[in-house]
Enzyme design. Sequence first.
Site, PDB file in Angstrom:
ATOM      1  N   GLU A  51      72.222  15.422 -19.942  1.00 34.19           N
ATOM      2  CA  GLU A  51      71.695  16.678 -19.422  1.00 34.19           C
ATOM      3  C   GLU A  51      70.360  16.992 -20.092  1.00 34.19           C
ATOM      4  OE1 GLU A  51      75.036  19.483 -19.491  1.00 34.19           O
ATOM      5  OE2 GLU A  51      75.816  18.563 -17.662  1.00 34.19           O
TER       6      GLU A  51
HETATM    7  C1  HEC Z   1      71.520  18.499 -16.089  1.00 35.58           C
HETATM    8  C2  HEC Z   1      72.269  19.549 -15.464  1.00 35.58           C
HETATM    9  C3  HEC Z   1      72.706  20.729 -16.286  1.00 35.58           C
HETATM   10  C4  HEC Z   1      72.018  21.431 -17.239  1.00 35.58           C
HETATM   11  C5  HEC Z   1      70.603  21.209 -17.749  1.00 35.58           C
HETATM   12  C6  HEC Z   1      72.884  22.508 -17.658  1.00 35.58           C
HETATM   13  N1  HEC Z   1      74.055  22.441 -16.978  1.00 35.58           N
HETATM   14 FE1  HEC Z   1      75.589  23.743 -17.140  1.00 35.58          FE
HETATM   15  N2  HEC Z   1      76.755  22.501 -16.073  1.00 35.58           N
HETATM   16  C7  HEC Z   1      76.338  21.343 -15.448  1.00 35.58           C
HETATM   17  C8  HEC Z   1      77.490  20.629 -14.957  1.00 35.58           C
HETATM   18  C9  HEC Z   1      77.454  19.314 -14.194  1.00 35.58           C
HETATM   19  C10 HEC Z   1      78.612  21.387 -15.331  1.00 35.58           C
HETATM   20  C11 HEC Z   1      80.085  21.023 -15.111  1.00 35.58           C
HETATM   21  C12 HEC Z   1      80.496  20.091 -16.221  1.00 35.58           C
HETATM   22  C13 HEC Z   1      81.959  19.942 -16.339  1.00 35.58           C
HETATM   23  O1  HEC Z   1      82.698  20.830 -15.898  1.00 35.58           O
HETATM   24  O2  HEC Z   1      82.406  18.926 -16.914  1.00 35.58           O
HETATM   25  C14 HEC Z   1      78.115  22.567 -16.008  1.00 35.58           C
HETATM   26  C15 HEC Z   1      78.921  23.614 -16.478  1.00 35.58           C
HETATM   27  C16 HEC Z   1      78.422  24.826 -16.944  1.00 35.58           C
HETATM   28  C17 HEC Z   1      79.189  26.034 -17.123  1.00 35.58           C
HETATM   29  C18 HEC Z   1      80.673  26.232 -16.811  1.00 35.58           C
HETATM   30  C19 HEC Z   1      80.860  26.946 -15.514  1.00 35.58           C
HETATM   31  C20 HEC Z   1      82.298  26.914 -15.062  1.00 35.58           C
HETATM   32  O3  HEC Z   1      82.653  27.645 -14.155  1.00 35.58           O
HETATM   33  O4  HEC Z   1      83.088  26.135 -15.616  1.00 35.58           O
HETATM   34  C21 HEC Z   1      78.334  26.988 -17.621  1.00 35.58           C
HETATM   35  C22 HEC Z   1      78.663  28.433 -17.950  1.00 35.58           C
HETATM   36  C23 HEC Z   1      77.030  26.352 -17.757  1.00 35.58           C
HETATM   37  N3  HEC Z   1      77.130  25.049 -17.322  1.00 35.58           N
HETATM   38  C24 HEC Z   1      75.902  26.956 -18.306  1.00 35.58           C
HETATM   39  C25 HEC Z   1      74.782  26.207 -18.704  1.00 35.58           C
HETATM   40  C26 HEC Z   1      73.781  26.654 -19.663  1.00 35.58           C
HETATM   41  C27 HEC Z   1      73.789  27.986 -20.369  1.00 35.58           C
HETATM   42  C28 HEC Z   1      72.851  25.652 -19.776  1.00 35.58           C
HETATM   43  C29 HEC Z   1      71.661  25.571 -20.663  1.00 35.58           C
HETATM   44  C30 HEC Z   1      71.867  25.740 -22.070  1.00 35.58           C
HETATM   45  C31 HEC Z   1      73.269  24.605 -18.873  1.00 35.58           C
HETATM   46  N4  HEC Z   1      74.461  24.959 -18.273  1.00 35.58           N
HETATM   47  C32 HEC Z   1      72.560  23.436 -18.634  1.00 35.58           C
HETATM   48  C33 HEC Z   1      75.020  20.932 -15.306  1.00 35.58           C
HETATM   49  C34 HEC Z   1      73.994  21.360 -16.159  1.00 35.58           C
END
Ligand code: HEC
Lengths: 328, 328
Positions: free
Chosen positions: B122
């Site tokens: 990521e």
């Molecule tokens: C490159 C893509 C990417 C980036 C950059 C990213 N995310 Fe995510 N995010 C995802 C993915 C894919 C998931 C699901 C992963 C899993 O469930 O295993 C996720 C899951 C989440 C969730 C959980 C939501 C749920 O309903 O379960 C949250 C809250 C979240 N991210 C916030 C953030 C925050 C805050 C940042 C920055 C610090 C961030 N993400 C950066 C792709 C990204």
Amino acid sequence: MKLKVLAAALVAVAPSTAVFASEPIQPIRPAQEINLAQAELGKKLYFDPRLSKSGFISCNSCHNLSMGGSDNLRTSIGHNWQEGPINSPTVLNSSLSVAQFWDGRAADLKEQAGGPIANPGEMAFTHTLATSVLESIPGYVNEFKLVYGEDGIDIDKVTEAIAEFEKTLVTPNSRFDKWLLGDQNALSADEVAGYELFKNSGCVACHNGAAAGGTTFQKMGLVEPYQTDNPAEGRYAVTGKDADRFSFKVPTLRNVELTYPYFHDGAAWSLEEAVNTMGRIQLGKNFTPEENAQIVAFLKSMTGDQPSFAMPILPPSAANTPQPQPFD
Amino acid sequence: MKLKVLAAALVAVAPSTAVFASEPIQPIRPAQEINLAQAELGKKLYFDPRLSKSGFISCNSCHNLSMGGSDNLRTSIGHNWQEGPINSPTVLNSSLSVAQFWDGRAADLKEQAGGPIANPGEMAFTHTLATSVLESIPGYVNEFKLVYGEDGIDIDKVTEAIAEFEKTLVTPNSRFDKWLLGDQNALSADEVAGYELFKNSGCVACHNGAAAGGTTFQKMGLVEPYQTDNPAEGRYAVTGKDADRFSFKVPTLRNVELTYPYFHDGAAWSLEEAVNTMGRIQLGKNFTPEENAQIVAFLKSMTGDQPSFAMPILPPSAANTPQPQPFD
Ligand code: HEC
Ligand code: HEC
Ligand code: HEC
Ligand code: HEC
Ligand SMILES: [Ca+2]
Ligand SMILES: [Ca+2]
Ligand SMILES: [Ca+2]
Ligand SMILES: [Mg+2]
């Protein structure tokens, strides 16, 4: 009529309305005569990654309005993480430039905006595909109809709307502008001294006009060659004239505090370095550390009001919207 | 005190304040008890690509608040254009969930926020490097000091601020919520029929609570196996219990119109398809096209007020800020 209002406003701020008339740099004026409906549509398009093949890259990816309208990278990252050939210039105040791109190959913002969408190293799409994506999105179909008073979406309307939005991206109200308008307290003594040095050393020969740049193409390395691995040849690529080899559009110095790294190759990460290089290779001057600091202080006083608007909410795709193709 | 005000407001809207008390889905409440200073700081961090190794990817890249807090891609694009393993869930209303991630491996938003920064696929950075970048930026040094009343930046403060910002990302005021609060005209007859079908068919067994999801982990493919190439095993990865194999956090259906494509593998691009699949594999039901359309119409009535705020302006890096490393 509008000019009268402006003149009246200037009188209110500055006893002498002519304070900047004789200066080589003029204050940035707020955006004038904007077609607001077009600009609002253009704002959505500017932020919409669906104009790219991957569905991941928008204009704002490389001209991030949270970061001075640039990406703060040496050269840009495009489709498929391709390394771009040149530093991404700011879109702030770019409506004030004589032409667009480092080599001026686009006449204006509307002509420019078609470029990145179809550039394989940037958004990697085609105008036809981008248009069919938009035509499949009910929210866009309606908004284009409202804005243009007719059915249909084409690249002409798309680029016109984006350009109209970009015309709003001017940054008035810097401390330097307040000073130009007569507020003596807006700048510190060092900043005024920096401006005097900037004028007296000859920087204003190239960095002039409201944007402190963008008015002419100039040779990079006028008195001493500029050393770089970057193969860009500048204006020569457009005119084919030998005299234009390694000549680039003089960049605006408005908000230059925010648009690091500097030069077309993004090689200078600090203003201190960029100012020293400019003095040496454009003017044959070696500034003392004190002089350099004063010029840098002056340059930082040209950071103006950054664009301030609610993040656009994009209309959702429909079931028949062509899907993004990030991985092929 | 706050509850009294809310109760009074509800009385004003709905003669019967108990209208939703017996419903399986409750209205989304506006954000309560936010530490605004922390949330404003967190908003900047959420939009700041300098928390990534490349300087190009921010939280907003994959949870784009212009697009329902998601990226509208099958699986995400990460550092170096890596193809992500799973669909990016929306951050909207995620504060209402029992746990974070599809498999619930983070207990809350604060714990979650540390993940992506250090995830090689990521943002590909480390907490130490991200913190040193922030510590080199004078604007952040000051703001952290103001917000936390002490010097110093660490990952604990960073994730706390981001989580506080995310708590503001609730989406009240959907037409469905107005209806729940007593406004009979807020929904069409088809939408009400869709809600009745949603309740009577058993969807609410899993999609319940204010977020219409996020309250439990449930097996994907309860009555018929779900066919996918995606290797994710769901909750089993956390508990190691066989019973949890292929069990996923039930996603919120709030704003589901905006968060396509659907399911953990992002395989369903339309709500029509997602609803049919759910009926078939979770409940053993085959909806008629009319029933399907009514349920979809109901789901679209749950699109609430999207977050609305001025794009944050990020404080500029300094000469000693570690440079982004996009290409190595
Ligand atoms: C490159 C893509 C990417 C980036 C950059 C990213 N995310 Fe995510 N995010 C995802 C993915 C894919 C998931 C699901 C992963 C899993 O469930 O295993 C996720 C899951 C989440 C969730 C959980 C939501 C749920 O309903 O379960 C949250 C809250 C979240 N991210 C916030 C953030 C925050 C805050 C940042 C920055 C610090 C961030 N993400 C950066 C792709 C990204
Ligand atoms: C992948 C990165 C990337 C994307 C995406 C991108 N640009 Fe650019 N942009 C650049 C680079 C790099 C240049 C300089 C190219 C040159 O001068 O040869 C540039 C130049 C410009 C300029 C000229 C500014 C000047 O002073 O000369 C404008 C205006 C502009 N882009 C607007 C846009 C718009 C509008 C979009 C979306 C339709 C867009 N850009 C998408 C990287 C990008
Ligand atoms: C003869 C014309 C000329 C003169 C004189 C000149 N400049 Fe420049 N300046 C340019 C050009 C052209 C560029 C862009 C060159 C490139 O990137 O290849 C530039 C770039 C810059 C930049 C980097 C801007 C950016 O966004 O990348 C700064 C800062 C700057 N000049 C400051 C100065 C200062 C201070 C002086 C006086 C000491 C000065 N310039 C004198 C033509 C000039
Ligand atoms: C037994 C529990 C259960 C039942 C019953 C159930 N769901 Fe789901 N639903 C889930 C789970 C778990 C997921 C996520 C599965 C996955 O992505 O692997 C999901 C996903 C969805 C999604 C996709 C959401 C997204 O953002 O990806 C929609 C839409 C949906 N359900 C609607 C319905 C409807 C309509 C019904 C009734 C016909 C229903 N569900 C019945 C558990 C259930
Ligand atoms: Ca026009
Ligand atoms: Ca630059
Ligand atoms: Ca999704
Ligand atoms: Mg036209």
